[in-house]
Structures are given as C-alpha cells and as structure tokens.
Design an enzyme around this catalytic site. Sequence first.
Site, mmCIF file in Angstrom:
data_model
loop_
_atom_site.group_PDB
_atom_site.id
_atom_site.type_symbol
_atom_site.label_atom_id
_atom_site.label_comp_id
_atom_site.label_asym_id
_atom_site.label_seq_id
_atom_site.Cartn_x
_atom_site.Cartn_y
_atom_site.Cartn_z
ATOM 1 N N ASN A 111 0.904 -1.070 -0.085
ATOM 2 C CA ASN A 111 0.097 -0.351 0.563
ATOM 3 C C ASN A 111 0.733 0.851 -0.001
ATOM 4 O O ASN A 111 2.302 1.173 0.287
ATOM 5 C CB ASN A 111 -1.140 -0.221 1.149
ATOM 6 C CG ASN A 111 -0.379 -0.441 1.887
ATOM 7 O OD1 ASN A 111 0.484 0.999 2.801
ATOM 8 N ND2 ASN A 111 -0.365 -1.188 3.442
ATOM 9 N N ASP A 124 -5.706 -9.161 13.010
ATOM 10 C CA ASP A 124 -6.079 -7.668 13.033
ATOM 11 C C ASP A 124 -4.737 -7.280 14.178
ATOM 12 O O ASP A 124 -4.924 -7.245 15.499
ATOM 13 C CB ASP A 124 -6.888 -7.266 13.623
ATOM 14 C CG ASP A 124 -6.871 -5.656 13.579
ATOM 15 O OD1 ASP A 124 -6.773 -5.039 14.263
ATOM 16 O OD2 ASP A 124 -8.074 -5.104 13.121
ATOM 17 N N ILE A 125 -3.569 -6.917 14.211
ATOM 18 C CA ILE A 125 -2.634 -6.468 14.933
ATOM 19 C C ILE A 125 -2.980 -5.292 16.606
ATOM 20 O O ILE A 125 -2.596 -5.661 17.775
ATOM 21 C CB ILE A 125 -1.675 -6.151 14.405
ATOM 22 C CG1 ILE A 125 -1.239 -6.899 14.011
ATOM 23 C CG2 ILE A 125 -0.339 -6.436 15.783
ATOM 24 C CD1 ILE A 125 -0.335 -5.948 12.383
#
Length: 397
Positions: free
Chosen positions: A208, A304-305
């Site tokens: 990204n 999801d950290i």
Amino acid sequence: MLASKNILLIIGGGIAAFKALDLIRRLRERGATVTPVLTRAGAEFVTPLSVSALAGHKLFQDLFDLTDEAEMGHIELSRSADLIVVAPATADLMAKMAQGHADDLASTLLLATDTPVLIAPAMNVRMWQHAATQRNIAVLRGDGIGFVGPNEGDMACGEHGPGRMAEPLEIAAAVETALADGLLKGKRVLVTSGPTHEPIDPVRYIANRSSGAQGTALARALAALGAEVVFVTGPADVPPPGGVEVIRVQTAQEMLAAVKAALPVDAAVFAAAVADWRVVGASDSKIKKTKGGLPKIEFAENPDILAHVAQLTQARPALVVGFAAETDDVVENATAKRARKGCDWIVANDVRAETGIMGGPENAVTVIDAQGAETWPRMDKARVAARLAERIAAALA
Ligand code: CTP
C-alpha cells in the site's frame, strides 16, 4: 521553562534577523543560556555587539578563529548545546544543511553535531515555494530537523504569502516543546509503522502507499521525550529514527509476532498500514505466464494486530492508540473503528488522494477518545508527532 538549558542560536542573514534579538531575550527570560553564532550575512542585518550584549555571552562568528578553536572547538561548541536553533534559517543555510556543506562556522556546527536542531525559516515567498527549497525541506524533515513556521503574511519585500519567520514567542514555545525531555523517561512504548508487504511469489507482493513517515516521526518524538521505543516497521520509504530499537518485518503476520515479542509496554501506538489480506499459499517459485490462463489469487484475512493488543486481558498496555485511514465519513468511521477494536484513542486521517496525506509531508488528524473528537489543524507530520507524543506523556503521567 528552560532553566539550565544551553541553546546554540545561529542567526542567518535575512531581514528577520532583527527578530532574533527579541528571541534571545525570550529564551533568556525562560532561564536558558544562549550561545550566539552570527553568519557573515547575518552580520549585515544585526550587529555583533547587539547580539553578544543581549545574549550576555561571547559571540562566535569565524570557523578559523584560532582563539575560539583553542578555547572551544566547533565540535565542542555544538555538542555542549541541548538544542541548536537556527533563526532565521535562510534558503541558503537550509540548502547547505540539506547538502551537508561545511564551509563556514554555522554550517560546520550543524554538520558536526547530533544535537537536535530546530529551524525557523524566513525567506521571500517565491524562494520558499521554489522546487529546490521544497526539496531541501523534505530532506531536512527526513533528517529529523524540527521546523517552526514560516508564517503567512506581508513580507519585507512587499509580497504576501508563506515565508515570514515565526514570531519570537512562537519560536520560544517550540524550543520548550523540543526540550520537554524526560516526560516519558522510564516508559516503554511500542510503535508500528510503514506498510506491510504480502508476497504473491518471490518477486511479487501486495503493498500500500504508506511511506512510514508518520510512524517514524512519532517514534522519534517519543524517543525525544525520553521513552524507550520499540519500533516495529514494515518496508518504509523513510529511514528509521536513531535512538530506538528497530525491528524490521515484511508481512502482517511477522508484525504481529514482533509486537507480541515486544510486550509488555506502557503504551502501544499502531501507525502501520497493515495489509488486511494476505495471499493464500504464496508460491515459492515465480509464477510463470501460461497461455490463455490468468493466475487465481486467493486471499485470507490477516490478524488485526491493534485489536489483538487492545483486547488483551493480561498485560494490556495502559494506553493503546490506533490510527484510522479513511476516505469517507472520517470521524464517524473512526469512532466506530475505535469501539470495534477496543483501543483507547484513535487518530483519524483523511487519506483521499487529493489530500496528499498518504506519502506526503503533512497530516490533518482528528484524535478520538472516550471524551470525544478533537480536530487538529493541518501541520507537518513532525508537529503532529510531537503533539501526540506530549498527549501520550500526559496520559501516562
Ligand atoms: N491495524 C492492525 N492490523 C491490521 C489492520 C489494521 O494493527 N491487520 C491497525 C492499524 O495499524 C491502524 C488501525 O488498525 O492503527 C486501523 O487501520 P485501518 O487500515 O484504518 O483499519 P482496518 O481495520 O484495516 O479497517 P478498514 O480497512 O475496513 O477501514
């Protein structure tokens, strides 16, 4: 207050140099010792006598002044300071700093130091907006140089726009912020930063647009306040800051493992733009083109950290801060994201391409906590980082 702080003030050659005289007074009022350095051009605008009289300190002007070198070499002069302030920082001085020139006392001091540097640019609006200056600004920001101003307004040359040096009181406030060290002494803070790369095969990956600039600035600002920073970074465009523990990862799964290994911490800030999905069964060998066939890529959701850490029941950090990159209904979406993930604060930013925020030098954020939403003006990422670091310090105090 600046009691017992030693500030090396470099006065460059611009009409705003007269404001440096007031700045000396303001810094001394706050208890600082001001060691002045006047460039040759600076001496065209203010006299050496007024500078040294107001500073109550010997003035340094010449790189090759043998007495000075015998008493206090230029290396020692810059190292003994807690902060180097350049005001006014002219276009020429900034160019020299960006290039690492050392052909006079000011530029040599700036190169021969690892002391934090704060600059107050001042120049004609066209000079400020020129591509060369803008390039230098980006380089200096990347090098961790702090900026105060310039402000927008009428200029001595009769033009209007950005380029006026910040007022002495603003500069004094920025100096106080820059020296507000120790607020996070003894605190261990985790920062995630940058994008993650999710491999498709050995040569291809999904990524990204995150540059890692905001997370890097934040880690630097937290370290400047005395925190012990663990910096877990994906493959970012900008180099990691000095004085922090750097752990480099590629994928979201590696980032999660590094984060778990870094716990326990007092605060955790998740500035990374983690890929939401990874490729199932990434190939160990390069996927070749086959006639008429397209590769089928199957995705799996990444952990999801932020949510993992925010929802820990044991050894949860006292403060968990997430970021929310949004393109629509920024505050509403970020508020919902804060509740969903269970973090204490969420820092929302608008990452629509036209804002230029993702990958750019500036950020405009809204900080959302249990009390509500607080929108900050658009400013450079280093200032956002400094303000956020102070807010974190206040929350942990
Ligand atoms: N985050 C994380 N791990 C993930 C995804 C996101 O730790 N797998 C963190 C980011 O570091 C950031 C926050 O969660 O602090 C929000 O990231 P964002 O991309 O805005 O949210 P998503 O959960 O990906 O939600 P969506 O893409 O649906 O907006």
